[in-house]
Enzyme design. Structure first.
Site, mmCIF file in Angstrom:
data_model
loop_
_atom_site.group_PDB
_atom_site.id
_atom_site.type_symbol
_atom_site.label_atom_id
_atom_site.label_comp_id
_atom_site.label_asym_id
_atom_site.label_seq_id
_atom_site.Cartn_x
_atom_site.Cartn_y
_atom_site.Cartn_z
ATOM 1 C CB SER A 28 -23.595 0.845 36.658
ATOM 2 O OG SER A 28 -23.340 1.139 35.299
ATOM 3 C CB VAL A 29 -26.862 -2.152 40.188
ATOM 4 C CG1 VAL A 29 -27.108 -2.569 41.637
ATOM 5 C CG2 VAL A 29 -28.090 -1.465 39.614
ATOM 6 C CG ASP A 44 -40.818 -0.108 34.407
ATOM 7 O OD1 ASP A 44 -41.266 -0.757 33.452
ATOM 8 O OD2 ASP A 44 -39.617 0.195 34.503
#
Length: 687
Positions: A380-381, A491
């Protein structure tokens, strides 16, 4: 919990021993296992057989000490100087139940006969050399009666028998779990009588009997007691002696573990061999005991049981805990290797890289993780504030159970931590305390690019989109060419392109990045890396070329086409099937102008910069890596005008001219299926 399993193991072992003895001594066992005399009835008892006999039976029938006196309703037996009723015979358990014939249960104050032998003096064996029964083998308790010249006040075990006492004669009864001995009497008391009772020893019985009164003890005496059989067969063969003793030991074992008392079960488990040896040595046919064969068999059986128990205890109480301990130690060792590898790297990185924060600092600057910005595949950020100064940061908390085992954390810090470029997100700091890890980035207030290019309304002008595309290309080119080691991102996708307050693009999320010497054109990778839809073909199959910086070029080309089309490249919900796969559709539209000499209505309405982004994107997504441009060449194409660009060769997915969207989807679905099976990291969840 362990008693049932121990019982089955011991029973199975002893049954196996009996089977082995049958094979070994089959030649010795020529009889039917009895004395050859037919069963008989005695009183209420039916099918009475060895070791019992009746008066008048032949001398070879039964054992003399077990001669029964039969009447129409009762069977009696003489034991030492007393006569007892035989109430039942249990051949399976090798015991019979008796009750004292002379103990008048109808009397209000019964007393056993005084001339019953209190004890034969033999510690073991049912009969001694004089033919007397050893009362120590009858039962677990005995009621001992004594007559004292004065009252006993200093021994609470003495229970007064008021109905038999007088002025100068005080009768008492006490309960013994051994035998009645003169040494247990008070100095002014004399032995009066003794009678055994009880079926099974237990600590609960001992506690109850210590408080029992004379009346309660009398009630227990009237229930009688059990007497064991002799421990040898009449024929006297080795097989029969051993067989009887084994059956007796099994019965003893079952009886002890049938209750809930753990001490009795434990005692039976570890004492069954001794019980078996006692049985053999107590046999009336002791002349067999001196034979070499019997000694060898007994030693073999006892050794087999003891060895089996040794391995059972070894596995249950030593090897099993040891295996658990080794497993836990291994898990701890693996965890320590990961932690130590991260710590070793961070000690080196601390000299040249970003700031290292304690976990308490991370909690403080995020205000206990109050403001969550998003959720990704690695954690999570959260939004945070650095003090002093009040600069905003984005804190990415890596999941502690990540399968990468710290590799993604090391990769991100080692790559982005030493990069300083306006189009690459800056790593402000990091945290690593045991398995709690966090990355602190500069805060990007406008979030990721995917929120803008996939929106229903166009958020950017074509000039701004071209500027953003060029900024992304510069950032990727810096990774490939601007550092001492080339950095391959693996990515590139809209979700990993962040926008600052001025909408300047910055390449982010280096969890899959790898560093290689700049001169290497071939990058060895054991597994595919990236996100489905942006993965270069050579990441799936080496037949499309080698893995190199061109793999990032392919991902960037897919990104450019999505920026130009304002949609995802593969859209099964498109208005027409021909528009389902955007790269194929836009290639057909762009080539239609040159082949037919006419301008497609779509191309006529297409903005010049939109067309340029599409052409550059098609160059970048060539199936073979050698046909793609480098990132520096991509930058030149983005900076040049649209008229100067040539169309690339037809990509592999449209080699047969116009391809129906079903065919395109068939190819891409196969590619996606392989990707999903092989990819180490799949596409992160949308915010």
């Amino acid at each position: 919990m362990g008693k049932p399993g121990a019982f089955h193991s011991s029973t199975a072992l002893q049954a196996l021993t009996v089977f082995s003895l049958v094979a070994v001594f089959a030649a010795d066992h020529v009889q039917d296992g009895d004395d050859g005399c037919p069963p008989f009835s005695c009183g209420h008892l039916q099918d009475v057989s060895y070791p019992f006999r009746r008066r008048g039976d032949p001398l070879g029938c039964g054992v003399g000490a077990y001669e029964l006196v039969c009447t129409s309703s009762k069977a009696a037996i003489h034991i030492n100087t007393g006569t007892y009723y035989v109430t039942a015979i249990n051949y399976t358990g090798s015991y019979f139940s008796v009750m004292d014939l002379n103990f008048d249960t109808n009397s209000s104050c019964p007393l056993p006969l005084w001339n019953h032998l209190p004890y034969s003096g033999v510690d073991h064996g049912i009969l001694d050399s004089r033919g007397f029964w050893d009362l120590d083998t009858w039962s677990d308790f005995r009621a001992c009666f004594t007559n004292c010249s004065r009252a006993v006040t200093n021994n609470s075990n003495y229970k007064p028998v008021e109905c038999l006492s007088a002025n100068n004669s005080h009768v008492y009864v006490w309960v013994s779990d051994t035998y009645c001995s003169a040494g247990d009497l008070e100095p002014y008391c004399g032995y009066l009588a003794m009678i055994p009772f009880g079926e099974k020893y237990s600590f609960e019985w001992v506690a109850q009997l210590q408080e029992a009164s004379y009346a309660e003890i009398t009630q227990l005496i009237t229930k009688g007691f059990n007497v064991r059989f002799p421990f040898a067969a009449p024929s006297g063969s080795v097989y029969e002696t051993i067989n009887i003793c084994i059956n007796n030991s099994i019965s003893y074992f079952k009886e002890q573990i049938s209750g809930a008392n753990i001490m009795n079960g434990t005692h039976a488990f570890f004492w069954s061999e001794v019980h078996f040896l006692e049985c053999v040595t107590q046999s009336p046919n002791n002349h067999y005991y001196n034979q070499t064969k019997l000694v060898l068999v007994v030693a073999t059986i006892v050794s087999a049981i003891a060895i089996a128990k040794f391995f059972f205890v070894l596995c249950r109480f030593l090897l099993a805990p040891l295996a658990v301990w080794i497993f836990l130690a291994y898990k701890y060792w693996k965890t320590r290797i990961i932690i130590d590898a991260v710590e070793k790297f961070l000690r080196i990185q601390q000299m040249i890289g970003p700031t290292r924060y304690a976990y308490t600092d991370i909690v403080a600057l995020t205000s206990h993780f109050r403001d969550k910005l998003g959720q990704g595949g690695y954690g999570s950020v959260y939004k945070g504030v650095l003090l002093p100064g009040g600069a905003h940061v984005a804190v990415k908390m890596l999941e502690g159970n990540s399968s990468c085992g710290g590799e993604d954390f090391i990769s991100e810090v080692s790559t982005i931590g030493r990069i300083h470029h306006m189009n690459v997100v800056r790593l402000v700091g990091f945290c690593a305390e045991e398995m709690r890890r966090a990355l602190v980035y500069e805060y990007m207030p406008h979030g990721s690019l995917d929120k803008y290019i996939f929106s229903a309304e166009k958020s950017f002008s074509w000039d701004k989109l071209n500027e953003i595309a060029l900024g992304i290309a510069r950032g990727i080119n810096y990774l490939h060419q601007g550092c001492d080691m080339q950095i391959l991102h693996f990515d590139i996708k809209p979700h990993n392109i962040l926008l600052d307050s001025n909408f300047v693009p910055k390449v982010a999320d280096f969890g899959l990045a790898k560093m290689y010497p700049r001169g290497d054109s071939f990058v060895p990778l054991s597994a595919m890396r990236g996100t489905v839809g942006y993965i270069a073909p050579e990441m799936i199959s080496r037949s499309f070329g080698v893995i190199s910086s061109k793999s990032d070029v392919y991902s960037f080309g897919m990104l450019l086409l999505e920026m130009a089309g304002g949609r995802r490249n593969a859209d099964p919900n498109a208005a027409t099937s021909s528009q389902g796969y955007y790269p194929s559709w836009v290639y057909d539209q762009l080539t239609l102008q040159g082949e037919a000499g006419e301008i497609s209505p779509v191309i006529a309405d297409m903005h010049e910069l939109e067309k340029k982004l599409c052409v550059v994107g098609l160059w970048c997504i060539q199936m073979r890596s050698r046909d793609r441009p480098t990132m520096s060449e991509v930058m030149d194409m983005l900076e040049a005008g649209a008229d100067g660009l040539q169309m690339p060769s037809r990509p592999f997915f449209c080699d047969e001219g116009h391809v129906h969207v079903e065919d395109s989807y068939h190819f891409t679905s196969e590619l996606t299926m392989v990707s999903e099976e092989s990819a180490v990291v799949l596409e992160e969840d949308e915010e």
